[in-house]
Design a protein around this motif. Structure first.
Motif, PDB file in Angstrom:
ATOM      1  N   ASP A 211      15.512  -2.389 -36.466  1.00  0.00           N
ATOM      2  CA  ASP A 211      15.492  -3.934 -36.989  1.00  0.00           C
ATOM      3  C   ASP A 211      14.438  -5.171 -37.065  1.00  0.00           C
ATOM      4  O   ASP A 211      14.320  -5.483 -38.303  1.00  0.00           O
ATOM      5  N   ARG A 214      10.861  -2.438 -39.771  1.00  0.00           N
ATOM      6  CA  ARG A 214      11.526  -2.192 -41.132  1.00  0.00           C
ATOM      7  C   ARG A 214      10.496  -3.119 -42.058  1.00  0.00           C
ATOM      8  O   ARG A 214      10.004  -3.524 -43.304  1.00  0.00           O
ATOM      9  N   SER A 243      17.872   1.250 -33.094  1.00  0.00           N
ATOM     10  CA  SER A 243      18.832   0.016 -33.156  1.00  0.00           C
ATOM     11  C   SER A 243      19.410  -0.690 -33.080  1.00  0.00           C
ATOM     12  O   SER A 243      20.796   0.050 -31.735  1.00  0.00           O
ATOM     13  N   LEU A 246      22.654  -3.587 -36.039  1.00  0.00           N
ATOM     14  CA  LEU A 246      22.596  -3.657 -37.534  1.00  0.00           C
ATOM     15  C   LEU A 246      23.982  -2.421 -37.281  1.00  0.00           C
ATOM     16  O   LEU A 246      24.244  -1.488 -36.112  1.00  0.00           O
ATOM     17  N   ASN A 247      24.427  -2.838 -38.731  1.00  0.00           N
ATOM     18  CA  ASN A 247      25.902  -2.010 -38.869  1.00  0.00           C
ATOM     19  C   ASN A 247      25.236  -0.858 -39.622  1.00  0.00           C
ATOM     20  O   ASN A 247      23.967  -0.507 -39.558  1.00  0.00           O
ATOM     21  N   ASP A 250      23.385  -1.068 -43.184  1.00  0.00           N
ATOM     22  CA  ASP A 250      22.369  -2.162 -42.898  1.00  0.00           C
ATOM     23  C   ASP A 250      21.342  -0.710 -42.344  1.00  0.00           C
ATOM     24  O   ASP A 250      20.075  -0.484 -42.601  1.00  0.00           O
ATOM     25  N   ARG A 253      20.495   1.827 -45.073  1.00  0.00           N
ATOM     26  CA  ARG A 253      19.223   0.586 -46.063  1.00  0.00           C
ATOM     27  C   ARG A 253      17.929   0.949 -45.462  1.00  0.00           C
ATOM     28  O   ARG A 253      17.377   1.335 -46.166  1.00  0.00           O
ATOM     29  N   SER A 254      18.041   0.693 -43.915  1.00  0.00           N
ATOM     30  CA  SER A 254      16.456   0.665 -43.438  1.00  0.00           C
ATOM     31  C   SER A 254      16.246   1.413 -43.156  1.00  0.00           C
ATOM     32  O   SER A 254      15.141   1.486 -44.458  1.00  0.00           O
ATOM     33  N   HIS A 257      15.082   2.933 -46.601  1.00  0.00           N
ATOM     34  CA  HIS A 257      13.163   2.251 -47.422  1.00  0.00           C
ATOM     35  C   HIS A 257      12.239   2.146 -46.838  1.00  0.00           C
ATOM     36  O   HIS A 257      11.494   2.229 -47.134  1.00  0.00           O
ATOM     37  N   ASN A 278      25.263  -0.826 -34.618  1.00  0.00           N
ATOM     38  CA  ASN A 278      25.576   0.654 -35.513  1.00  0.00           C
ATOM     39  C   ASN A 278      27.688   1.060 -35.415  1.00  0.00           C
ATOM     40  O   ASN A 278      27.601   1.407 -35.355  1.00  0.00           O
TER      41      ASN A 278
END
Length: 339
Positions: A211, A214, A243, A246-247, A250, A253-254, A257, A278
């Motif tokens: 979280d 990133r 984490s 974050l769901n 997300d 995505r992280s 990234h 999560n």
């Protein structure tokens, strides 16, 4: 070369609120944690930010950064532990004088993991991802979390072994007010691999709370390639990640990234800690996120390990060379403090 500090008996612990401070609602818990440290033979030096509360942080970023710099330069302080995590540590990074930092342990997790990772990436000074001060306020400490002292007391050039916990704090487990232990460890621990097989991994540890960390991708504080070239001479990196909130979308995505930014280049594997977050999104589960990452990177991925926001947690050292083994759901972490 990685520089490893070493904790000495009776050291002075510097407490600075790099993220949340101890507001009126939490002052009693914080004072209890300080008292426990004194009972264990440590001296405690409190910074001016500790009892401050400025909306979602203890104090402005400049004030927090300057206080942290002062404690890192203070030769009488042997270890720095913030009270706990929070939300806006990132505001203080620009005020840290990385070129002047003295080697000493900084210990914490959650929002503090951003500070830990930035220090190690920028300076090559090892930092410790483990319990915060607030997590050490129990009359007794479980056998997994208590290892922070032994890990930080390991001399440079030596190694230290930690074993997976027998039980962790399961969902909905409340605190038992009659217990001398802070955490209610009521659920059997199983370290798992995406492959379903026993796994052995080696590499230089780097990581933290996804979280938070990133947000330094592409900044001067998150240059993994610089760290790899200058401090570990291109040795493989073994990432440990967890984490908080974050769901799964997300989280996915992280991780993508991080991949696009090259953080998983020259990576030997990825370790995921347990998380109370999560939450699945449209049926997409955390385990499926891990499987997708393992398949596309062609790397071993382990999960439900003992670090992060679901207690208890081991102490993992950014920069240390580590060997991780999982056999039949049990795990061993050996960290070497060299090179």
């Amino acid at each position: 070369m990685i520089t490893y500090p070493m904790l000495k008996p009776g050291a002075v612990i510097g407490v600075t609120a790099s993220s949340f401070g101890a507001d009126e609602q939490h002052r009693e818990l914080f004072d209890e944690a300080v008292g426990r440290m004194k009972e264990r033979g440590y001296q405690v030096s409190l910074g001016q930010t500790v009892y401050k509360h400025d909306k979602a942080r203890s104090a402005p970023g400049r004030e927090r950064g300057m206080e942290f710099n002062g404690m890192m330069l203070d030769e009488t302080i042997g270890l720095i532990i913030p009270p706990w995590g929070g939300e806006l540590l990132i505001e203080m990074l620009e005020f840290i004088d990385f070129d002047q930092l003295r080697p000493k342990w900084v210990l914490g997790f959650s929002d503090i993991s951003l500070l830990l990772l930035a220090i190690t990436l920028r300076t090559g000074i090892a930092t410790a991802h483990g319990p915060s001060l607030g997590d050490l306020r129990g009359e007794k400490t479980d056998e997994t979390s208590i290892m922070w002292q032994e890990v930080l007391s390991t001399p440079p050039g030596s190694s230290i072994v930690q074993q997976s916990s027998h039980k962790h704090q399961g969902a909905g487990a409340g605190t038992d007010s009659t217990s001398p232990y802070l955490f209610n460890l009521n659920t059997p621990t199983l370290w798992k691999s995406v492959s379903g097989q026993d796994v052995s991994l080696k590499g230089r540890l780097l990581g933290g709370c996804i979280d938070i960390i990133r947000h330094i991708i592409g900044t001067p504080y998150g240059n993994v390639q610089y760290f790899s070239r200058h401090f570990i001479q291109g040795e493989p990196i073994l990432w440990y990640l967890e984490s908080c909130e974050l769901n799964t979308a997300d989280l996915r995505r992280s991780l993508v990234h991080m991949k696009y930014a090259g953080w998983f280049d020259n990576c030997s594997g990825i370790l995921f800690g347990r998380s109370g977050g999560n939450q699945p999104l449209y049926g997409y589960t955390t385990e499926e996120v891990y499987r997708d990452l393992a398949e596309e990177l062609q790397l071993p991925v382990l999960y439900d390990l003992d670090f992060g926001h679901v207690p208890p947690q081991m102490t993992l050292v950014n920069g240390a060379y580590a060997e991780v083994e999982v056999t039949g759901g049990r795990g061993t972490l050996k960290q070497y403090f060299h090179g």
